[in-house]
Design an enzyme around this catalytic site. Structure first.
Site, PDB file in Angstrom:
ATOM      1  N   ARG A   1       0.925  -1.304   0.048  1.00 30.46           N
ATOM      2  CA  ARG A   1       0.058  -0.040  -0.100  1.00 30.46           C
ATOM      3  C   ARG A   1       1.018   1.158   0.006  1.00 30.46           C
ATOM      4  NH1 ARG A   1      -5.427   1.213   3.732  1.00 30.46           N
ATOM      5  NH2 ARG A   1      -6.085  -0.321   1.998  1.00 30.46           N
TER       6      ARG A   1
ATOM      7  N   HIS B   1      -7.387   0.975  -6.318  1.00 28.94           N
ATOM      8  CA  HIS B   1      -7.659   0.169  -5.091  1.00 28.94           C
ATOM      9  C   HIS B   1      -8.339  -1.151  -5.659  1.00 28.94           C
ATOM     10  CE1 HIS B   1      -7.978  -1.405  -0.987  1.00 28.94           C
ATOM     11  NE2 HIS B   1      -8.762  -0.363  -0.577  1.00 28.94           N
TER      12      HIS B   1
ATOM     13  N   GLN C   1     -10.229  -4.001  -3.388  1.00 29.41           N
ATOM     14  CA  GLN C   1     -11.517  -3.538  -2.598  1.00 29.41           C
ATOM     15  C   GLN C   1     -12.569  -3.709  -3.753  1.00 29.41           C
ATOM     16  OE1 GLN C   1     -12.272  -1.953   0.278  1.00 29.41           O
ATOM     17  NE2 GLN C   1     -14.227  -2.300  -0.234  1.00 29.41           N
TER      18      GLN C   1
ATOM     19  N   ASP D   1     -17.451   6.738  -0.732  1.00 34.37           N
ATOM     20  CA  ASP D   1     -16.180   6.647  -0.066  1.00 34.37           C
ATOM     21  C   ASP D   1     -16.018   8.009   0.506  1.00 34.37           C
ATOM     22  OD1 ASP D   1     -13.819   6.127   0.645  1.00 34.37           O
ATOM     23  OD2 ASP D   1     -12.730   6.129  -1.063  1.00 34.37           O
TER      24      ASP D   1
ATOM     25  N   CYS E   1     -16.708   1.301   1.084  1.00 33.82           N
ATOM     26  CA  CYS E   1     -15.333   0.422   1.242  1.00 33.82           C
ATOM     27  C   CYS E   1     -14.895   0.605   2.762  1.00 33.82           C
ATOM     28  CB  CYS E   1     -14.415   0.900   0.444  1.00 33.82           C
ATOM     29  SG  CYS E   1     -13.927   2.710   0.493  1.00 33.82           S
TER      30      CYS E   1
ATOM     31  N   ARG F   1     -13.251  -9.037   1.349  1.00 35.63           N
ATOM     32  CA  ARG F   1     -11.899  -8.863   1.151  1.00 35.63           C
ATOM     33  C   ARG F   1     -11.276 -10.151   1.537  1.00 35.63           C
ATOM     34  NH1 ARG F   1     -10.117  -3.589   1.459  1.00 35.63           N
ATOM     35  NH2 ARG F   1      -8.246  -4.397   0.697  1.00 35.63           N
TER      36      ARG F   1
HETATM   37  N1   CP Z   1     -11.250  -0.450   2.539  1.00 27.88           N
HETATM   38  C1   CP Z   1     -10.104  -0.344   2.895  1.00 27.88           C
HETATM   39  O1   CP Z   1      -9.121  -0.811   2.258  1.00 27.88           O
HETATM   40  O2   CP Z   1      -9.824  -0.380   4.504  1.00 27.88           O
HETATM   41  P1   CP Z   1      -8.360  -0.304   5.070  1.00 27.88           P
HETATM   42  O3   CP Z   1      -7.899   1.048   4.720  1.00 27.88           O
HETATM   43  O4   CP Z   1      -8.798  -0.519   6.675  1.00 27.88           O
HETATM   44  O5   CP Z   1      -7.517  -1.220   4.841  1.00 27.88           O
HETATM   45  N1  NVA Z   2     -10.190   6.305  -0.918  1.00 27.28           N
HETATM   46  C1  NVA Z   2      -9.731   5.902   0.357  1.00 27.28           C
HETATM   47  C2  NVA Z   2     -10.024   4.568   0.358  1.00 27.28           C
HETATM   48  C3  NVA Z   2      -9.697   4.069   1.824  1.00 27.28           C
HETATM   49  C4  NVA Z   2      -9.813   2.522   1.661  1.00 27.28           C
HETATM   50  C5  NVA Z   2      -8.419   6.329   0.679  1.00 27.28           C
HETATM   51  O1  NVA Z   2      -7.421   6.245  -0.336  1.00 27.28           O
HETATM   52  O2  NVA Z   2      -7.955   6.934   1.821  1.00 27.28           O
END
Ligand code: CP
Ligand code: NVA
Length: 309
Positions: free
Chosen positions: A103, A130, A133, A222, A262, A290
């Site tokens: 990430r 993502h 997700q 989101d 999400c 997930r």
């Molecule tokens: N939805 C999601 O990716 O959650 P986290 O940021 O907690 O991993």
């Molecule tokens: N769009 C959000 C998604 C978190 C799972 C972010 O990038 O923070």
């Protein structure tokens, strides 16, 4: 030849449909207590530059259920690209572990990691995409509606990383995807153009949330401020003021419509609490899936290893 999951757009629709079918099998096996363990002795390295609950726990739990183990590497542990180069990290990890999930803030950093690693690299979220997700979200929709093709998915809010992956999913799974966002918050122009040029799925961008939501099978939102954009929080609150997913919007969707997010969510901002916590919400199914979708991804990619140079 090794394969990575950087973007859903990198893989043909039939492969992604197969991954979803495997995810559904893994879910029912796990409910029956007959889960398979094809990754005994395998190790997943987990590189996180940003916080995470769902992604971290589901990858770690997923590899352990499949018989393997995980090593979590927090930002301060390896300092991607600062303590040593991304290439050096990728080549070292490739000598010890079998899979990497990362990430990152910059998407290009994940691309470089995948290019330099000889083991599969999975995108656990970048500023651009993502994919894990949205795979889990599509599993959730397929469970609920028995199909994906032609489903009307309306996303209300920011044209962010999750939306960019939805554009790719619209192509892969032949969805009718509508995005309602304020001017200036559109998704990535190249991803949008490629999705529209694919001849698969249907993609509509509007500014009016009601127009996007009309007759929709799913309403999705989101956060307005993604990780890394905290300095823009106030400006974004103003820009997205009319973009809350609430019961008024749900009223114009199809009577069977589901509510998706999400997570993490901010009740009273991008989504009203009664809708997020209400009977139409499938957010916990999304979160659960997930686990199953990513187990399917790890089984799919495992064993696709490039010979060390
Ligand atoms: N939805 C999601 O990716 O959650 P986290 O940021 O907690 O991993
Ligand atoms: N769009 C959000 C998604 C978190 C799972 C972010 O990038 O923070």
């Amino acid at each position: 030849m090794k394969s990575d999951l950087i973007s859903l757009a990198d893989h043909p629709p039939d492969i992604l449909q197969g991954v979803l079918a495997l995810a559904a099998e893994l879910k029912s096996e796990s409910r029956r207590g007959t889960g398979r363990r094809p990754l005994v002795g395998r190790t997943l390295a987990m590189i996180f530059e940003k916080p995470s609950l769902r992604t971290r726990v589901t990858f770690e739990t997923g590899i352990s259920q499949l018989g393997g183990g995980a090593i979590y590497l927090a930002p301060q542990d390896i300092q991607l690209g600062a303590r040593e180069t991304v290439g050096d990290i990728a080549r070292n990890l490739s000598r010890w572990v079998d899979l990497i999930v990362a990430r990152t803030f910059r998407h290009e950093l994940l691309v470089e990691l995948a290019r330099e690693a000889s083991v599969p690299v999975i995108n656990g979220l970048t500023d651009l995409l993502h994919p894990c997700q949205v795979l889990a979200d599509c599993q959730t929709l397929e469970e609920r509606f028995g199909r994906l093709a032609g489903l009307k998915v309306a996303f209300i809010g920011d044209g962010n990383n999750v939306v960019n992956s939805w554009l790719n999913a619209a192509v892969a799974f032949d969805l009718d995807f509508r995005l309602a966002c304020p001017a200036g918050y559109e998704p990535d122009a190249r991803i949008l153009a490629a999705a529209r040029a694919s001849g698969r799925g249907r993609i509509t961008l509007v500014e009016d949330p009601r127009e996007a939501s009309r007759d929709a099978d799913a309403l999705y939102t989101d956060v307005w401020t993604s990780m890394g954009q905290e300095a823009e929080t106030q400006a974004r609150r103003l820009a997205f003021a009319g973009y809350q997913l609430n019961s008024q919007l749900l009223a114009v969707a199809a009577p069977h419509a589901v509510v998706m997010h999400c997570l993490p969510a901010h009740r009273g901002e991008e989504i009203a609490a009664d809708v997020l916590d209400g009977p139409r919400s499938v957010v916990l199914e999304q979160a659960e899936n997930r686990l199953h979708a990513q187990k399917a991804v790890m089984i799919w990619l495992n064993g696709t290893v490039r010979a060390a140079a």
